[in-house]
Write a protein that holds these residues in place. Structure first.
Motif, short mmCIF file in Angstrom:
data_model
loop_
_atom_site.label_atom_id
_atom_site.label_comp_id
_atom_site.label_asym_id
_atom_site.label_seq_id
_atom_site.Cartn_x
_atom_site.Cartn_y
_atom_site.Cartn_z
N PHE A 1 0.98 -1.19 0.10
CA PHE A 1 0.07 -0.02 -0.05
C PHE A 1 0.82 1.26 -0.32
O PHE A 1 0.67 2.13 -0.82
N SER A 2 1.85 1.41 0.95
CA SER A 2 2.53 2.46 1.07
C SER A 2 3.45 2.98 -0.28
O SER A 2 3.56 4.12 -0.31
N ARG A 3 3.77 2.25 -1.29
CA ARG A 3 4.29 2.53 -2.44
C ARG A 3 3.33 2.69 -3.54
O ARG A 3 3.67 3.33 -4.52
N ASN A 4 2.01 2.67 -3.44
CA ASN A 4 1.20 2.92 -4.44
C ASN A 4 0.19 4.11 -4.40
O ASN A 4 0.01 4.73 -3.26
N THR A 5 0.16 4.84 -5.67
CA THR A 5 -0.75 5.82 -5.65
C THR A 5 -2.20 5.33 -5.70
O THR A 5 -2.44 4.36 -6.29
N MET A 6 -2.88 6.07 -4.79
CA MET A 6 -4.28 5.81 -4.62
C MET A 6 -5.27 6.97 -5.04
O MET A 6 -4.69 8.16 -5.26
N GLY A 7 -6.34 6.27 -5.37
CA GLY A 7 -7.27 7.54 -5.80
C GLY A 7 -8.69 7.43 -5.45
O GLY A 7 -9.17 5.95 -5.23
N TRP A 8 -9.43 8.18 -5.70
CA TRP A 8 -11.06 8.28 -5.59
C TRP A 8 -11.74 8.83 -6.83
O TRP A 8 -11.27 9.80 -7.46
N PHE A 9 -12.40 8.14 -7.44
CA PHE A 9 -13.42 8.20 -8.67
C PHE A 9 -14.89 8.49 -8.17
O PHE A 9 -15.03 7.86 -7.13
N ARG A 10 -15.69 8.88 -8.92
CA ARG A 10 -17.24 9.12 -8.52
C ARG A 10 -17.65 8.92 -9.86
O ARG A 10 -17.17 9.34 -10.98
N GLN A 11 -18.93 8.25 -9.79
CA GLN A 11 -19.93 8.31 -10.86
C GLN A 11 -21.50 8.55 -10.59
O GLN A 11 -21.98 7.88 -9.85
N ALA A 12 -21.70 9.45 -11.27
CA ALA A 12 -23.12 9.82 -10.96
C ALA A 12 -24.07 9.10 -12.06
O ALA A 12 -23.58 8.68 -13.15
N PRO A 13 -25.32 9.18 -12.03
CA PRO A 13 -26.42 8.55 -12.64
C PRO A 13 -26.15 8.94 -14.16
O PRO A 13 -26.39 10.52 -14.37
#
Length: 116
Positions: A29-41
């Motif tokens: 985990f500590s080596r990885n880029t993490m992201g948040w995405f979203r999807q609206a209807p």
């Protein structure tokens, strides 16, 4: 195999706040880029925020100044603090991890609904 489990979504009024969490297992985990995405209807999935291993952050213009992405490497968890929520923030929010040049594994998503 990488697993991601989101939590923290819900129903909130305009101007309110929520904090999303994403627990990650099966990766360095500590080596990885993490992201948040979203999807609206009816819309395509869009990038909300990313944080890399050096804690450098990037945000979509639509959430700058309102959302904050953070990570706790000791807990293998990434967070998304969402303040001053707007109806247009209503979407399913997904956590993901960058594998090579692509965001690979995804969580199941957590629903965020902002009511006016």
């Amino acid at each position: 195999q990488v697993q991601l489990v989101e939590s923290g979504g819900g129903l909130v009024q305009v101007g309110g706040s929520l904090r999303l969490s994403c627990a990650v297992s099966g990766s360095t985990f500590s080596r990885n880029t993490m992201g948040w995405f979203r999807q609206a209807p009816g819309k395509q999935r869009e990038l909300v925020a990313t944080i890399n291993s050096g804690y450098s952050r990037n945000y979509a213009d639509s959430v700058k100044g309102r959302f904050t992405i953070s990570r706790d490497n000791a807990k293998n968890t990434v967070y998304l603090q969402m303040n001053s929520l707007k109806p247009e923030d209503t979407a399913v929010y997904y956590c993901t991890i960058l594998v090579g040049d692509n965001f690979g594994s995804w969580g199941q998503g957590t629903q965020v609904t902002v009511s006016s």
